[in-house]
Every structure is written in structure tokens, then in C-alpha cells.
Design a protein around this motif. Structure first.
Motif, PDB file in Angstrom:
ATOM      1  N   VAL A   1       0.817  -1.245  -0.008  1.00 51.84           N
ATOM      2  CA  VAL A   1      -0.035   0.145  -0.042  1.00 51.84           C
ATOM      3  C   VAL A   1       0.937   1.215   0.010  1.00 51.84           C
ATOM      4  O   VAL A   1       2.224   1.179  -0.052  1.00 51.84           O
ATOM      5  N   GLY A   2       0.374   2.411   0.218  1.00 55.45           N
ATOM      6  CA  GLY A   2       1.053   3.543  -0.020  1.00 55.45           C
ATOM      7  C   GLY A   2       1.920   3.571   1.314  1.00 55.45           C
ATOM      8  O   GLY A   2       1.580   3.311   2.415  1.00 55.45           O
ATOM      9  N   SER A   3       2.904   4.253   1.050  1.00 55.52           N
ATOM     10  CA  SER A   3       4.025   4.392   2.224  1.00 55.52           C
ATOM     11  C   SER A   3       3.704   5.801   2.936  1.00 55.52           C
ATOM     12  O   SER A   3       2.940   6.690   2.585  1.00 55.52           O
ATOM     13  N   LYS A   4       4.444   6.155   4.040  1.00 55.92           N
ATOM     14  CA  LYS A   4       4.351   7.385   4.814  1.00 55.92           C
ATOM     15  C   LYS A   4       4.649   8.648   3.749  1.00 55.92           C
ATOM     16  O   LYS A   4       3.937   9.600   3.760  1.00 55.92           O
ATOM     17  N   ILE A   5       5.636   8.395   2.724  1.00 53.12           N
ATOM     18  CA  ILE A   5       5.980   9.434   1.849  1.00 53.12           C
ATOM     19  C   ILE A   5       4.934   9.603   0.893  1.00 53.12           C
ATOM     20  O   ILE A   5       4.399  10.870   0.623  1.00 53.12           O
ATOM     21  N   ALA A   6       4.120   8.355   0.569  1.00 57.79           N
ATOM     22  CA  ALA A   6       3.131   8.787  -0.422  1.00 57.79           C
ATOM     23  C   ALA A   6       1.846   9.492   0.154  1.00 57.79           C
ATOM     24  O   ALA A   6       1.100  10.319  -0.354  1.00 57.79           O
ATOM     25  N   TYR A   7       1.850   9.102   1.710  1.00 56.56           N
ATOM     26  CA  TYR A   7       0.484   9.763   2.454  1.00 56.56           C
ATOM     27  C   TYR A   7       0.751  11.277   2.519  1.00 56.56           C
ATOM     28  O   TYR A   7      -0.176  11.935   2.461  1.00 56.56           O
ATOM     29  N   ASP A   8       2.094  11.724   2.852  1.00 57.12           N
ATOM     30  CA  ASP A   8       2.271  13.162   2.886  1.00 57.12           C
ATOM     31  C   ASP A   8       2.154  13.739   1.546  1.00 57.12           C
ATOM     32  O   ASP A   8       1.562  14.729   1.432  1.00 57.12           O
ATOM     33  N   ASN A   9       2.602  13.247   0.472  1.00 48.22           N
ATOM     34  CA  ASN A   9       2.122  13.709  -0.809  1.00 48.22           C
ATOM     35  C   ASN A   9       0.688  13.740  -0.966  1.00 48.22           C
ATOM     36  O   ASN A   9       0.076  14.706  -1.707  1.00 48.22           O
ATOM     37  N   ALA A  10       0.103  12.646  -0.818  1.00 53.50           N
ATOM     38  CA  ALA A  10      -1.483  12.732  -0.975  1.00 53.50           C
ATOM     39  C   ALA A  10      -2.087  13.944  -0.265  1.00 53.50           C
ATOM     40  O   ALA A  10      -3.098  14.352  -0.550  1.00 53.50           O
ATOM     41  N   ALA A  11      -1.567  13.919   1.085  1.00 53.71           N
ATOM     42  CA  ALA A  11      -2.063  14.934   1.900  1.00 53.71           C
ATOM     43  C   ALA A  11      -2.081  16.426   1.333  1.00 53.71           C
ATOM     44  O   ALA A  11      -2.631  17.349   1.453  1.00 53.71           O
ATOM     45  N   ARG A  12      -0.694  16.571   0.842  1.00 55.31           N
ATOM     46  CA  ARG A  12      -0.645  18.028   0.142  1.00 55.31           C
ATOM     47  C   ARG A  12      -1.480  18.122  -1.093  1.00 55.31           C
ATOM     48  O   ARG A  12      -2.093  19.213  -1.222  1.00 55.31           O
ATOM     49  N   ILE A  13      -1.649  17.153  -1.894  1.00 60.28           N
ATOM     50  CA  ILE A  13      -2.596  17.262  -3.064  1.00 60.28           C
ATOM     51  C   ILE A  13      -4.040  17.562  -2.249  1.00 60.28           C
ATOM     52  O   ILE A  13      -4.705  18.380  -2.887  1.00 60.28           O
ATOM     53  N   LEU A  14      -4.467  16.896  -1.308  1.00 57.69           N
ATOM     54  CA  LEU A  14      -5.549  17.041  -0.973  1.00 57.69           C
ATOM     55  C   LEU A  14      -5.903  18.354  -0.402  1.00 57.69           C
ATOM     56  O   LEU A  14      -6.966  19.052  -0.599  1.00 57.69           O
ATOM     57  N   GLU A  15      -4.876  18.705   0.426  1.00 61.09           N
ATOM     58  CA  GLU A  15      -4.876  20.205   1.001  1.00 61.09           C
ATOM     59  C   GLU A  15      -5.086  21.227  -0.274  1.00 61.09           C
ATOM     60  O   GLU A  15      -6.125  22.048  -0.095  1.00 61.09           O
ATOM     61  N   LYS A  16      -4.417  21.133  -1.308  1.00 59.56           N
ATOM     62  CA  LYS A  16      -4.850  21.869  -2.270  1.00 59.56           C
ATOM     63  C   LYS A  16      -5.974  21.852  -3.147  1.00 59.56           C
ATOM     64  O   LYS A  16      -6.688  22.959  -3.521  1.00 59.56           O
ATOM     65  N   ASP A  17      -6.541  20.651  -3.297  1.00 64.62           N
ATOM     66  CA  ASP A  17      -7.775  20.323  -4.025  1.00 64.62           C
ATOM     67  C   ASP A  17      -8.791  21.036  -2.938  1.00 64.62           C
ATOM     68  O   ASP A  17      -9.807  21.469  -3.659  1.00 64.62           O
ATOM     69  N   VAL A  18      -9.018  20.927  -1.853  1.00 62.58           N
ATOM     70  CA  VAL A  18      -9.846  21.468  -0.863  1.00 62.58           C
ATOM     71  C   VAL A  18      -9.803  23.088  -1.048  1.00 62.58           C
ATOM     72  O   VAL A  18     -10.687  23.780  -1.036  1.00 62.58           O
ATOM     73  N   THR A  19      -8.287  23.440  -1.048  1.00 61.28           N
ATOM     74  CA  THR A  19      -8.439  24.896  -1.185  1.00 61.28           C
ATOM     75  C   THR A  19      -8.822  25.595  -2.541  1.00 61.28           C
ATOM     76  O   THR A  19      -9.605  26.751  -2.511  1.00 61.28           O
ATOM     77  N   GLU A  20      -8.973  24.916  -3.433  1.00 62.80           N
ATOM     78  CA  GLU A  20      -9.542  25.015  -4.914  1.00 62.80           C
ATOM     79  C   GLU A  20     -10.966  24.905  -5.256  1.00 62.80           C
ATOM     80  O   GLU A  20     -11.533  24.648  -6.168  1.00 62.80           O
ATOM     81  N   LYS A  21     -11.536  24.064  -4.129  1.00 64.51           N
ATOM     82  CA  LYS A  21     -12.932  23.693  -4.026  1.00 64.51           C
ATOM     83  C   LYS A  21     -13.175  22.396  -4.920  1.00 64.51           C
ATOM     84  O   LYS A  21     -14.164  22.117  -5.293  1.00 64.51           O
ATOM     85  N   LEU A  22     -11.890  21.991  -5.097  1.00 65.70           N
ATOM     86  CA  LEU A  22     -12.089  20.682  -6.301  1.00 65.70           C
ATOM     87  C   LEU A  22     -12.644  19.503  -5.227  1.00 65.70           C
ATOM     88  O   LEU A  22     -13.404  18.498  -5.829  1.00 65.70           O
TER      89      LEU A  22
END
Length: 465
Positions: free
Chosen positions: A314-335
Motif C-alpha cells: 500500500v502507500g508509504s508514509k511519503i506517499a501519504y504526505d504527498n497525497a495530503a498535500r494534494i488533498l489540501e490543494k484540492d480543498v483550497t481550490e474547491k475541487l
């Protein structure tokens, strides 16, 4: 040369001085105690012999009758003459017998020296009393009368220091009716002891100063001098090494000429060798700089491989950190307007590792992860620690989050209670979820999920107990 608060040479000098002073102090005390004890023992022996001799010559029963009747007898007169003769023969300060009554010192028989008789003084009358003695001194005499042995004490009177020995007078029926005392001047003893101690102090101080001087000279030649030279060379080397525009050719330690044949010389050789090794090392570093840059680029590329956990896939800690950054960006952009995070922590992993080995511990991790992935099949799963997983809940998994959490708890409760399985196949987890609220960060949602998981773990522990 740099100024130091505690130069080593000065510290050694001060240390030697303190040591010498301390040794002189100890030797002085030892000399005083030993010599004075020896002198007092000699006085004790002399006074014991006098008191024992006198008591053997006197008829104590007759003397007791004289005290009771207050009348002198023939034997009493002989006792008086004996005391008068002995006080001169043995150069005593005073020789007398007394007893204490009603805070008064009562005379039984006191010697009169030849010098006193020449001045016209007469023998002190029987039962003559005196109230000139202080109460604490009367207590000492009273205590001496009650004892069955000779007592000793020192007094400082108007005639000087005196050392007194007191032997109790006892008649044939066992009655203690007085004491026989012999006083001897110890002014000369004090002077002798003080002179002896002073001699020892001067001798100790002289020997200590000589020893200290020899020690300091030796240390200067074999320790402090070479260390100062070594420190000077080391400071010059440090100044050259701090130069921003370093040239490896300048990294050479100018070793001082040290021939002490001890650890200081060995240290100098070691520092010189270390500087040569450092020079070689810096040259190698400069030559390898480009290689390092290339290696860093390759390491950056290899980081991509770390996005997948090697055990569970499954995804690693690095993958989660990257996914969290993308999710943070998507929330900010209302996606993305809604999501949740599930925090899952394996129970009993340490027990499995300790009891059945890490291989079975890995089986436990992989099996539990498989169940999580099966239940949350529409959401990404990440292994962020040895026994910790995070699931980002979106879409249908988010909509059915409560049912999925309940399914997860039931499934793992079933496997944990299935005693037909091997211990490492009886999976158990604690799970907690949290939903995104407007204004939340991914980290804030994750923390709430972690708190919920922790509360679930506490509830499970309480249920077991």
C-alpha cells in the motif's frame, strides 16, 4: 597567547600549595595528638604511682575516724608528714585529700611544701572548709569520690595549668569518704608540646615546599611546557583550517619539538598524523564533490520508489504526505468539498514480534492490511508506521463511512476471537475516523481521527479487563 581563566600551570601550582597546606595541617594535628597523648600517659603513670604508694602507707580506717570525730590521731600526723615530704620529693604542685559537703570543699589532710613552711605557713587544719570552689569543679570531685578508680582532669588556676589525679579513699567497710589528689604543673608540658608541633609544622612545610618545587619543575619540563607548545601549534592549525578559501595544502600541523617520551609526545605525533589524514580527506572530498551531486540526484529519483510500502504494497508514509498535500490543494481550490480520514492502529504487534518472531509479525501486519484494503476498496490506504495505517475516505467510502467502520470493527473482532487461527492470524485493530469541516487542514482532521482511534483503543483495553 590567549588568556585563560585557569591556566594549567597556575592550577598545578595552586593545587600543590593546597595539598602541602592540607598535609601540614594533618601532620600537625597528628603530631599534637600523638605527642600530647604520650606526655599525658607519662604523667598518669607518675601520679598513679604516687597515689597508690600513699594510700598503701596510710591507715584508711584511722583516717576515716579522724574525719568522723574531727580529731587528729598519731597516724594522722604521720600521714601529714608523709604528704609534706612527698610533695617536695616528687616536685608536685599540690598533694591533698578532701571531700565535698553542702557545696563546700572540706579538707582532710593537705601537704605543706618546704618553701611554704619556710614562709611560716602551717598545715591546713582537719575539716577546714572552703567555699571558693565553683560548682562544676565540686561536681568533678564528688564524681571522683564515688568511683572505684583513679580520675584525671586538667585545671587552669591562678598558679597556672595543673593536671590532677584523684583516687577515692575507702575504709575497710567500703565507705567512700574522700579522695586523695595529686596536682602536677603542666605548663612545661604545654610548652614542650607546642614546640614539638611547631617543629613538625616547619619541617613538614619545608619538605612540602621542596617537594612542590621539584614537582612543578618536573611538570613544567614533562607536562605543562610541552602542552603549552602543543596548544600553540594546534591554535595555528585551527586558524588555518577556518579559512573560507581552504587550500588542502595549508592543512598541515606544525608539530612542536617534544621529546618527553610520554603521553604528551604521543599526543603530538597523533595530532600531526591526524592533520595529514585530514588533508587527504579534504582532497578526497573536493574530488568527490561532483560525484556526490550526481548521487544526490539519483537519490532524489530513488525517493519515488519509497512511495510504496515494501511489505504491504500500500502507500508509504511519503506517499501519504504527498497525497495530503494534494488533498489540501484540492480543498483550497474547491475541487474537494468533503472527505474523511480513518486512523487504524494494530493491537498486539509487539507481543507477536517478541513471542513468535518478526517473520510472523510481518504476516500479522500484511494480513491485517489485506482486511483493511478489502473493506475500504474505494479509498487509498497508507502504512505510515510499523503498526499504523491511514485511509483517506472519498466518494462512496466517505458516504458509507460509519457502516465501513462498523464492518471493520466486527471483522477484526471476529478474527481476534477465532482461537482456531494461529496467534499471528488473529488480527486486532483500533480504528477512529474524523470528517473534514470547513476551515480544517488535513493535519487537523488526521489528529481528530487519531484521538478517536486512541479512545477506541482505551475502550478495547477496558473491555478486556
Amino acid at each position: 597567547m590567549a588568556a585563560y581563566k585557569r591556566p594549567i600551570h597556575r592550577s598545578l601550582v595552586l593545587g600543590s600549595a593546597v595539598f602541602i597546606a592540607f598535609m601540614c595541617f594533618l601532620l600537625s594535628i597528628q603530631a599534637y595528638l600523638t605527642y600530647s597523648r604520650s606526655m599525658y600517659e607519662r604523667y598518669d603513670d607518675k601520679l598513679d604511682d604516687i597515689l597508690n604508694y600513699v594510700t598503701k602507707q596510710v591507715d584508711l580506717d584511722d583516717l576515716y575516724d579522724c574525719v568522723i570525730k574531727g580529731e587528729r590521731s598519731e597516724k594522722y600526723n604521720q600521714f601529714q608528714e608523709l604528704l609534706n615530704g612527698m610533695v617536695d620529693e616528687f616536685e608536685l604542685f599540690y598533694l591533698y585529700s578532701v571531700f565535698v559537703r553542702d557545696k563546700l570543699m572540706i579538707n582532710i589532710c593537705s601537704a605543706t611544701s618546704a618553701e611554704e613552711r619556710a614562709k611560716g605557713e602551717e598545715d591546713m587544719p582537719l575539716l577546714d572548709s572552703s567555699d571558693a570552689y565553683p560548682e562544676d569543679e565540686l561536681k568533678k570531685f564528688s564524681a571522683a569520690i564515688a568511683k572505684d578508680e583513679i580520675s584525671y582532669f586538667e585545671e587552669n588556676s591562678e598558679w597556672g595549668y595543673a593536671y590532677t589525679a584523684c583516687k577515692p579513699l575507702q575504709n575497710s567497710t567500703g565507705v567512700h569518704f574522700g579522695i586523695l589528689c595529686a596536682d602536677i604543673s603542666i605548663n612545661e608540658l604545654h610548652k614542650t608540646v607546642h614546640d614539638y608541633v611547631l617543629y613538625n609544622v616547619i619541617l613538614s612545610l619545608g619538605l612540602g615546599l621542596l617537594f612542590g618545587l621539584i614537582l612543578i619543575v618536573w611538570l613544567r619540563h614533562n607536562v605543562t611546557g610541552p602542552i603549552l607548545a602543543l596548544e600553540k601549534s594546534a591554535r595555528r592549525f585551527a586558524e588555518k583550517s577556518r579559512n573560507k578559501k581552504k587550500d588542502p595544502k595549508d592543512l598541515v600541523f606544525d608539530a612542536p619539538d617534544i621529546n618527553t617520551h610520554n603521553e604528551v609526545e604521543s599526543l603530538s605525533i597523533a595530532i600531526a598524523q591526524m592533520s595529514k589524514d585530514m588533508k587527504t580527506y579534504v582532497e578526497d572530498i573536493l574530488e568527490a564533490e561532483e560525484t556526490v551531486k550526481t548521487a544526490q540526484e539519483e537519490a532524489a529519483n530513488m525517493t519515488m520508489l519509497a512511495y510504496k510500502d515494501s511489505l504491504t504494497h500500500v502507500g508509504s508514509k511519503i506517499a501519504y504526505d504527498n497525497a495530503a498535500r494534494i488533498l489540501e490543494k484540492d480543498v483550497t481550490e474547491k475541487l474537494v468539498t468533503e472527505y474523511g480520514i480513518a486512523m487504524i492502529d494494530l493491537n498486539n504487534l509487539k507481543v507477536i514480534n517478541d513471542s513468535y518472531g518478526h517473520a510472523n509479525g510481518n504476516t500479522y501486519i500484511a494480513g491485517a492490511c489485506h482486511i483493511v484494503c478489502t473493506i475500504f476498496r474505494h479509498s487509498p490506504v497508507f502504512r505510515v508506521g510499523g503498526d499504523e495505517f491511514i485511509v483517506i475516505l472519498k466518494n462512496s467510502d466517505y458516504e458509507n463511512r460509519k457502516e465501513l467502520v462498523e464492518t471493520t470493527r466486527n471483522k477484526f473482532q471476529e478474527t481476534e476471537n477465532d482461537y482456531s487461527r494461529e496467534p499471528w492470524e488473529r488480527f486486532s485493530v483500533a480504528i477512529g475516523i474524523a470528517e473534514y469541516k470547513p476551515g480544517d487542514t488535513v493535519d487537523a482532521v488526521g489528529k481528530r481521527a487519531d484521538e478517536a482511534m486512541y479512545q477506541n483503543k482505551l475502550m478495547m483495553k477496558k473491555a478486556r479487563t
